[in-house]
Design a protein around this motif. Structure first.
Motif, PDB file in Angstrom:
ATOM      1  N   HIS A 332       3.891  -3.423   6.693  1.00  0.00           N
ATOM      2  CA  HIS A 332       4.303  -2.395   7.652  1.00  0.00           C
ATOM      3  C   HIS A 332       5.542  -2.789   8.448  1.00  0.00           C
ATOM      4  O   HIS A 332       5.937  -2.049   9.354  1.00  0.00           O
ATOM      5  CB  HIS A 332       3.159  -2.108   8.635  1.00  0.00           C
ATOM      6  CG  HIS A 332       2.061  -1.288   8.062  1.00  0.00           C
ATOM      7  ND1 HIS A 332       1.388  -0.317   8.786  1.00  0.00           N
ATOM      8  CD2 HIS A 332       1.489  -1.276   6.827  1.00  0.00           C
ATOM      9  CE1 HIS A 332       0.455   0.245   8.029  1.00  0.00           C
ATOM     10  NE2 HIS A 332       0.488  -0.331   6.847  1.00  0.00           N
ATOM     11  N   TRP A 333       6.157  -3.916   8.120  1.00  0.00           N
ATOM     12  CA  TRP A 333       7.281  -4.385   8.922  1.00  0.00           C
ATOM     13  C   TRP A 333       8.490  -3.473   8.731  1.00  0.00           C
ATOM     14  O   TRP A 333       8.860  -3.169   7.601  1.00  0.00           O
ATOM     15  CB  TRP A 333       7.658  -5.807   8.522  1.00  0.00           C
ATOM     16  CG  TRP A 333       6.536  -6.788   8.637  1.00  0.00           C
ATOM     17  CD1 TRP A 333       5.315  -6.618   9.214  1.00  0.00           C
ATOM     18  CD2 TRP A 333       6.541  -8.128   8.124  1.00  0.00           C
ATOM     19  NE1 TRP A 333       4.559  -7.749   9.113  1.00  0.00           N
ATOM     20  CE2 TRP A 333       5.289  -8.708   8.448  1.00  0.00           C
ATOM     21  CE3 TRP A 333       7.474  -8.913   7.446  1.00  0.00           C
ATOM     22  CZ2 TRP A 333       4.953 -10.004   8.092  1.00  0.00           C
ATOM     23  CZ3 TRP A 333       7.153 -10.206   7.106  1.00  0.00           C
ATOM     24  CH2 TRP A 333       5.892 -10.750   7.428  1.00  0.00           C
ATOM     25  N   CYS A 334       9.115  -2.942   9.763  1.00  0.00           N
ATOM     26  CA  CYS A 334       8.810  -3.255  11.141  1.00  0.00           C
ATOM     27  C   CYS A 334       8.599  -1.915  11.848  1.00  0.00           C
ATOM     28  O   CYS A 334       9.573  -1.256  12.226  1.00  0.00           O
ATOM     29  CB  CYS A 334       9.962  -4.051  11.745  1.00  0.00           C
ATOM     30  SG  CYS A 334       9.701  -4.618  13.429  1.00  0.00           S
ATOM     31  N   ASP A 335       7.317  -1.528  11.993  1.00  0.00           N
ATOM     32  CA  ASP A 335       7.011  -0.236  12.622  1.00  0.00           C
ATOM     33  C   ASP A 335       6.622  -0.373  14.086  1.00  0.00           C
ATOM     34  O   ASP A 335       6.252   0.612  14.725  1.00  0.00           O
ATOM     35  CB  ASP A 335       5.935   0.506  11.839  1.00  0.00           C
ATOM     36  CG  ASP A 335       4.608  -0.241  11.761  1.00  0.00           C
ATOM     37  OD1 ASP A 335       4.473  -1.289  12.424  1.00  0.00           O
ATOM     38  OD2 ASP A 335       3.718   0.202  11.022  1.00  0.00           O
ATOM     39  N   PHE A 336       6.681  -1.612  14.608  1.00  0.00           N
ATOM     40  CA  PHE A 336       6.488  -1.897  16.039  1.00  0.00           C
ATOM     41  C   PHE A 336       5.061  -1.629  16.518  1.00  0.00           C
ATOM     42  O   PHE A 336       4.835  -1.417  17.710  1.00  0.00           O
ATOM     43  CB  PHE A 336       7.492  -1.097  16.884  1.00  0.00           C
ATOM     44  CG  PHE A 336       8.913  -1.299  16.460  1.00  0.00           C
ATOM     45  CD1 PHE A 336       9.569  -2.484  16.742  1.00  0.00           C
ATOM     46  CD2 PHE A 336       9.595  -0.331  15.736  1.00  0.00           C
ATOM     47  CE1 PHE A 336      10.873  -2.691  16.333  1.00  0.00           C
ATOM     48  CE2 PHE A 336      10.900  -0.533  15.313  1.00  0.00           C
ATOM     49  CZ  PHE A 336      11.534  -1.715  15.612  1.00  0.00           C
ATOM     50  N   GLN A 372       7.601   0.871   3.326  1.00  0.00           N
ATOM     51  CA  GLN A 372       7.141   2.211   2.994  1.00  0.00           C
ATOM     52  C   GLN A 372       5.631   2.387   3.199  1.00  0.00           C
ATOM     53  O   GLN A 372       5.146   3.503   3.345  1.00  0.00           O
ATOM     54  CB  GLN A 372       7.582   2.517   1.552  1.00  0.00           C
ATOM     55  CG  GLN A 372       6.615   2.935   0.593  1.00  0.00           C
ATOM     56  CD  GLN A 372       7.196   3.211  -0.791  1.00  0.00           C
ATOM     57  OE1 GLN A 372       8.292   3.756  -0.940  1.00  0.00           O
ATOM     58  NE2 GLN A 372       6.444   2.857  -1.800  1.00  0.00           N
ATOM     59  N   ALA A 373       4.851   1.304   3.265  1.00  0.00           N
ATOM     60  CA  ALA A 373       3.404   1.420   3.463  1.00  0.00           C
ATOM     61  C   ALA A 373       3.060   1.922   4.863  1.00  0.00           C
ATOM     62  O   ALA A 373       1.970   2.466   5.072  1.00  0.00           O
ATOM     63  CB  ALA A 373       2.730   0.070   3.217  1.00  0.00           C
ATOM     64  N   SER A 374       3.959   1.750   5.809  1.00  0.00           N
ATOM     65  CA  SER A 374       3.684   2.215   7.160  1.00  0.00           C
ATOM     66  C   SER A 374       3.778   3.731   7.247  1.00  0.00           C
ATOM     67  O   SER A 374       4.705   4.339   6.689  1.00  0.00           O
ATOM     68  CB  SER A 374       4.679   1.598   8.150  1.00  0.00           C
ATOM     69  OG  SER A 374       4.559   2.206   9.416  1.00  0.00           O
ATOM     70  N   TRP A 400      12.036  -8.344   0.377  1.00  0.00           N
ATOM     71  CA  TRP A 400      11.479  -8.575   1.714  1.00  0.00           C
ATOM     72  C   TRP A 400      10.244  -7.717   1.927  1.00  0.00           C
ATOM     73  O   TRP A 400       9.133  -8.195   1.876  1.00  0.00           O
ATOM     74  CB  TRP A 400      12.508  -8.342   2.821  1.00  0.00           C
ATOM     75  CG  TRP A 400      11.999  -8.663   4.203  1.00  0.00           C
ATOM     76  CD1 TRP A 400      11.940  -7.813   5.262  1.00  0.00           C
ATOM     77  CD2 TRP A 400      11.485  -9.902   4.695  1.00  0.00           C
ATOM     78  NE1 TRP A 400      11.427  -8.435   6.379  1.00  0.00           N
ATOM     79  CE2 TRP A 400      11.133  -9.737   6.053  1.00  0.00           C
ATOM     80  CE3 TRP A 400      11.274 -11.156   4.113  1.00  0.00           C
ATOM     81  CZ2 TRP A 400      10.592 -10.751   6.843  1.00  0.00           C
ATOM     82  CZ3 TRP A 400      10.738 -12.168   4.905  1.00  0.00           C
ATOM     83  CH2 TRP A 400      10.405 -11.963   6.236  1.00  0.00           C
ATOM     84  N   GLN A 401      10.394  -6.409   2.178  1.00  0.00           N
ATOM     85  CA  GLN A 401       9.240  -5.529   2.363  1.00  0.00           C
ATOM     86  C   GLN A 401       9.213  -4.474   1.266  1.00  0.00           C
ATOM     87  O   GLN A 401      10.256  -3.883   0.933  1.00  0.00           O
ATOM     88  CB  GLN A 401       9.301  -4.848   3.724  1.00  0.00           C
ATOM     89  CG  GLN A 401       8.997  -5.764   4.891  1.00  0.00           C
ATOM     90  CD  GLN A 401       7.523  -6.136   4.969  1.00  0.00           C
ATOM     91  OE1 GLN A 401       6.673  -5.349   5.345  1.00  0.00           O
ATOM     92  NE2 GLN A 401       7.223  -7.377   4.608  1.00  0.00           N
ATOM     93  N   ALA A 402       8.043  -4.215   0.717  1.00  0.00           N
ATOM     94  CA  ALA A 402       7.921  -3.286  -0.407  1.00  0.00           C
ATOM     95  C   ALA A 402       8.445  -1.902  -0.035  1.00  0.00           C
ATOM     96  O   ALA A 402       7.996  -1.291   0.934  1.00  0.00           O
ATOM     97  CB  ALA A 402       6.459  -3.188  -0.843  1.00  0.00           C
TER      98      ALA A 402
END
Length: 767
Positions: A332-336, A372-374, A400-402
């Protein structure tokens, strides 16, 4: 990028055109600039002006000691942004003058002048001190021009430039023995002569020629600097294509740079930071010890509390606790959004650890990407907050992030949303932000919201926008002088948003030395504050490396314990050894020393900001520019103007360092050594070479002080080291406000002691 194969041949695949004549030299009506029309062959008849490319060289007086030089081939080419934000505090009044004599046409900007040779067929532009005291550098034969790649076989092919790259370049001369420094946080040799340098931000660690912080400014040992005015991909050949020249090249039709005359390196940095800005003030609390969770380690509120309680029980105060990446949910990076499984009550958790008195401030890790998972990804994509491809798709990558996207800060609504995310973090109790990443910015198949930006220029400049947004959000919430970042990527001007740290180093002595070289080089680009991952980021440091790094890291301006897959609390390093030379005792001693140094450090910090200088690590050449050895010293540094430090890179504790001219006093023992000389010493873990310069009035906190923030004029200790009349120390409070000056008068008495409150102890170390 090289354009020649040795002295005589063009490089394969390129066609190069050089300015050969200075056909006309035209003064601008306001007498602030000269425009030189430069054909690419000698013009000896009217017919020679046909079918002949020209290069225009515009030389402008900017302000005292600064002249700009802009080289252009085709002036009709669009000059898309982004452009550096110059003169953020306002532009000084220029002092321009143009004169003509038998020596040529001279344009002067106060103390700096450029003289154009009077013979049309002699391409010769000399940069020199206006009073004639010093020649700096020159543009000589075949020193400006442009190149095509691949090499066209007919001029008609250039009607369609889509198949060709166009480069423009300049070559300034290097004098015998001249050295070149800066260009950002570079981890290779301190002197850049002989190197090819590519100014292109990259996430490459600290063991290669890649850099997180590419700064288009370099400093010469001859008393001048050059600022290249583009955030684009700049290639430099520093005595590496022609041994006697620095070549600067970019893709495009124009290249502009500023030549900045000191004559001292401190004056060069002062003027450079008029152009690009100076560091903001950082709060005194930020100088205390920062403790991180480390990167991939497992932690929750219980872990955090145990770390802080363990530090307190070992007499190691922690000023800031930093939650690294996994405060967020994986993918979920980076959804805060805090990971609710690990941190079900983040606001309460932060409130509790602050209320415990174990820590004063809290920092969290962020980056400008969104996995994108977030659930937030869909919202951001639909609203146009993410960078797009040319076909309208969201630009995404699995590195880095999917499936991550990149926040498009050229979209005002995206910026507003991102700022709102920061504000929500502040509402949770977050005081500072680690702005990680921002280097891997795509340039090919992308379309920014602002169609007027050049994707290539956005690659480096993105780091400026990203850090500026977060820094200003912190200022808005906490006050102008309370904003503190921990930033990794930077470009020219990013020094305005302190502070920066040195990126992903290994847990080795070699990486510690690499990091120091990076900090020294960055400091010569106007960055006042810098930090490093104490113990190294990658790997697990052995006890001796950890303890040597602790001594080094606590003497940089800012000090953070941080690692990758292993903790950095000291008892995990040596199985909680209880000895006097243990990791815990070593960390406690050096943390206490930094606390005692705060009256000196914070006063020097204010001076560093005002001068555009590094506080620590400060290259020796800034303080001792007349000593040729100082321009090669990359294993030691100054803290401010008075304290010399030489970190130790050997397990045995052996160290070799250089003392410039003068008397130097060992801070720990009081032993005096005189320079210039090289010195060899051997140290346990509680000391290192830490020497006080002669003629120093050193203000320290009281013996046993453990706090970072306290009254810097109360219960202090003042030490006088070989002082003469005029020696002084500025006094500031813990907010950085001036409280006056201590100064030694003609009777060798210390004047200004009335500014110091109860309990002050004055020690005359040596007169």
């Amino acid at each position: 990028m090289k354009f020649r194969d040795g002295m005589w041949l063009p490089i394969e695949g390129k066609r190069t055109e050089y300015a050969e004549d200075i056909y006309t030299a035209t003064q601008r009506p306001d007498s602030r600039a000269l425009s030189l029309l430069c054909p690419t062959k000698h013009v000896r008849s009217r017919g020679d002006t046909l079918n002949l490319p020209t290069v225009t060289l515009d030389i402008e007086a900017v302000f005292d000691g600064v002249i700009s030089v802009e080289t252009t081939h085709w002036s009709g080419a669009a000059n898309k942004g982004p452009h550096f934000d110059l003169f953020p505090a306002g532009k000084p009044v220029d002092d321009a003058k143009i004169s003509v004599s038998d020596k040529g046409t001279t344009i002067s900007s106060g103390s700096l002048s450029a003289t154009v040779h009077p013979d049309q067929h002699t391409f010769d532009v000399r940069f020199h001190a206006t009073d004639g005291s010093k020649q700096l550098t020159s543009l000589l034969n075949r020193s400006i021009g442009f190149a095509y790649g691949p090499a066209p076989s007919s001029p008609l092919q250039l009607d369609d430039m889509r198949n060709f790259d166009h480069y423009i370049f300049t070559q300034t001369t290097l004098s015998v023995g001249e050295t070149v420094h800066g260009l950002g946080e570079r981890f290779g040799a301190f002197n850049k002569v002989g190197q090819s340098v590519s100014l292109w931000n990259a996430d490459g660690g600290t063991s290669s020629d890649q850099a997180y912080k590419n700064i288009s400014f370099w400093l010469s040992s001859r008393g001048y600097g050059v600022f290249i005015d583009t955030p684009d991909h700049v290639e430099l050949e520093i005595g590496s294509e022609r041994s006697c020249r620095v070549q600067t090249s970019v893709k495009g039709q124009r290249l502009k740079w500023y030549l900045i005359y000191g004559p001292s390196p401190k004056e060069v940095l002062y003027k450079y930071t008029i152009l690009t800005g100076r560091a903001g003030r950082v709060s005194s609390w930020s100088f205390g010890l920062w403790l991180s969770t480390s990167f991939t380690t497992s932690y929750d509120e219980k872990t955090v509390s145990s770390f802080l309680e363990g530090m307190k029980s070992r007499d190691i105060p922690v000023e800031v606790f930093h939650y690294d990446c996994f405060w967020l949910k994986a993918f979920h990076w980076c959804d805060f959004v805090f990971d609710s499984e690990m941190f079900p009550d983040p606001k309460g958790m932060i409130s509790r650890i602050k209320a415990s008195g174990l820590v004063k401030k809290v920092c969290v890790w962020t980056n400008p990407y969104l996995g994108q998972a977030s659930p937030v990804f869909k919202m951001a994509a639909e609203k146009g907050y993410l960078l797009k491809r040319k076909n309208g798709d969201v630009w995404q990558t699995d590195l880095w992030q999917a499936g991550m996207g990149l926040v498009d800060f050229t979209n005002p609504e995206a910026t507003k949303w991102f700022t709102g995310c920061m504000e929500q973090l502040f509402d949770t109790g977050i005081d500072s932000i680690k702005t990680d990443f921002g280097e891997r910015i795509p340039t090919g198949d992308v379309q920014w919201y602002d169609e007027n930006v050049d994707p290539s220029k956005m690659h480096n400049y993105y780091s400026f926008i990203y850090n500026k947004i977060v820094y200003e959000a912190l200022q808005k919430r906490y006050g102008e002088n309370e904003a503190v970042l921990f930033a990794r990527s930077s470009t020219a001007g990013s020094q305005r948003f302190p502070l920066q740290w040195g990126g992903d180093c290994e847990s080795t002595p070699e990486a510690m030395a690499e990091s120091l070289r990076g900090g020294l080089s960055l400091g010569l680009c106007g960055f006042s504050f810098w930090s490093v991952d104490i113990g190294g980021f990658e790997g697990s440091p052995t006890p001796w490396i950890y303890k040597r790094w602790v001594a080094f890291g606590l003497l940089t301006s800012h000090s953070r314990l941080h690692g990758s897959n292993s903790y950095r609390v000291p008892w995990t390093i040596d199985n909680d050894d209880q000895g006097e030379q243990s990791s815990s005792k070593t960390l406690a001693r050096w943390t206490a020393l930094k606390a005692r140094l705060m009256p000196y450090l914070y006063a020097q910090a204010m001076e560093a900001i005002a001068g555009g200088l590094p506080l620590s690590v400060r290259a020796m050449c800034l303080e001792f520019p007349e000593d040729p050895t100082s321009w090669y010293l990359d294993r030691q540094f100054m803290i401010g103007s008075k304290l010399l430090v030489a970190p130790i890179f050997e397990e045995s504790g052996e160290v070799e360092f250089y003392l410039p001219e003068g008397r130097w006093t060992n801070f720990f023992t009081g032993e005096v050594k005189s320079g210039p000389r090289w010195v060899r010493e051997t140290h346990d873990f509680d000391t290192l070479p830490f020497y006080v310069r002669e003629n120093t009035v050193l203000v320290l906190g009281k013996e046993g002080e453990r706090r970072t923030v306290y009254d810097y004029v109360k219960d202090v200790e003042v030490r006088l080291y070989h002082v003469n009349a005029g020696a002084k120390a500025n006094l500031v409070d813990s907010d950085g406000n001036s409280k006056g000056t201590l100064e030694v008068d003609s009777n060798n008495d210390l004047v200004g002691q009335d500014l110091l409150q109860s309990g002050t102890n004055v020690l005359v170390i040596s007169k």
